[in-house]
Design a protein around this motif. Structure first.
Motif, short mmCIF file in Angstrom:
data_model
loop_
_atom_site.label_atom_id
_atom_site.label_comp_id
_atom_site.label_asym_id
_atom_site.label_seq_id
_atom_site.Cartn_x
_atom_site.Cartn_y
_atom_site.Cartn_z
N GLN B 37 24.49 -43.86 -28.54
CA GLN B 37 25.92 -43.68 -28.40
C GLN B 37 26.49 -43.16 -29.71
O GLN B 37 26.45 -43.85 -30.72
CB GLN B 37 26.62 -45.00 -28.02
N GLY B 40 32.65 -43.21 -30.44
CA GLY B 40 33.73 -42.84 -29.54
C GLY B 40 33.30 -42.13 -28.27
O GLY B 40 34.15 -41.61 -27.55
N ARG B 41 32.01 -42.10 -28.00
CA ARG B 41 31.52 -41.39 -26.81
C ARG B 41 30.80 -42.33 -25.87
O ARG B 41 30.63 -43.52 -26.13
CB ARG B 41 30.55 -40.27 -27.24
N GLY B 42 30.37 -41.79 -24.73
CA GLY B 42 29.56 -42.57 -23.80
C GLY B 42 28.12 -42.64 -24.26
O GLY B 42 27.76 -42.07 -25.28
N LEU B 43 27.33 -43.37 -23.51
CA LEU B 43 25.92 -43.53 -23.85
C LEU B 43 25.10 -42.41 -23.22
O LEU B 43 25.40 -41.94 -22.13
CB LEU B 43 25.40 -44.88 -23.36
N ARG B 107 23.35 -50.15 -35.19
CA ARG B 107 24.10 -49.02 -35.74
C ARG B 107 23.27 -48.37 -36.84
O ARG B 107 23.00 -49.00 -37.87
CB ARG B 107 25.45 -49.49 -36.25
#
Lengths: 113, 112
Positions: B37, B40-43, B107
């Motif tokens: 991911q 701020g985006r989708g997976l 992360r």
């Protein structure tokens, strides 16, 4: 990129308002899902659907509701938004087989003031 | 509690180094999947490994699965700054409803 679309991309709304988050996919997938994700955190399943007229609640208690009248469309509605609903909402879909990968939209980031 | 938990929570490395992320889960699985991911985006799906497989490769990605320890690892070799993202494992199980359960994510920051 998968063909799954979410609108709006960002939404800021006042407490008490009714909102609908849209999710559409053009892949003909039977299964669709809504996940809620706080920034940098894990995803929680809030609703899912295995086909038209089939909807179920997920793991995370949610005051939202969903509908699945058409295969390609899986909207999520909050009847009365609250600040606790502030989060990112991710829609996903998958094909008929079980356990196949999910295709995700880019999400709607909702802020309730 | 979460079916999948990842370790470490955050990882910072230099470009060219390898990055290893681990995922542990609680119940028996049909398969385990890794997703990426960007902020701020989708997976985005990366790789799927079935319960009867022990190792799988895809480009610079290598995934291992140890069902006896209920754990999996994702190795990214020769990392690039563009690999900076969050990485999630997700499990498919036969218990209850059939929907993927996601871990807490790692992360990854790759410094140029």
């Amino acid at each position: 990129e998968a063909d799954i679309y979410q609108t709006p991309r960002y939404l800021v709304i006042g407490t008490g308002k009714k909102i609908t988050l849209e999710c559409s996919q053009t892949m003909g997938h039977d299964k669709m899902y809504w996940y809620q994700q706080d920034p940098g955190m894990e995803l929680h399943l809030i609703h899912y659907s295995y086909g038209v007229n089939s909807t179920e609640k997920g793991d995370l208690s949610s005051e939202s509701t969903v509908s699945r009248i058409r295969t390609e469309h899986f909207p999520l509605t909050l009847e009365s938004a609250r600040p606790s609903h502030t989060s990112q909402y991710l829609c996903a879909s998958s094909g008929a087989a079980w356990g196949v990968p999910l295709h995700f939209g880019n999400g709607t980031r909702l802020t309730v003031t | 509690s979460q079916q999948g938990e990842e370790d470490p929570q955050a990882l910072s490395i230099q470009e060219g180094e390898n990055a290893t992320m681990n995922c542990s889960y609680k119940t028996s699985i049909n398969n385990l999947q890794w997703y990426r991911q960007n902020s701020g985006r989708g997976l985005v799906h990366l790789i799927l490994i079935r319960s009867n497989e022990r190792e799988k490769h895809s480009g610079r990605l290598r995934v291992t699965l140890d069902t006896s320890k209920k754990s999996s690892s994702l190795l990214i070799t020769a990392s690039r700054a563009a690999d900076t993202a969050s990485y999630f494992c997700a499990t498919d199980t036969d218990t209850g409803r059939r929907a993927l359960t996601f871990g807490s994510g790692t992360r990854l920051q790759v410094q140029p």
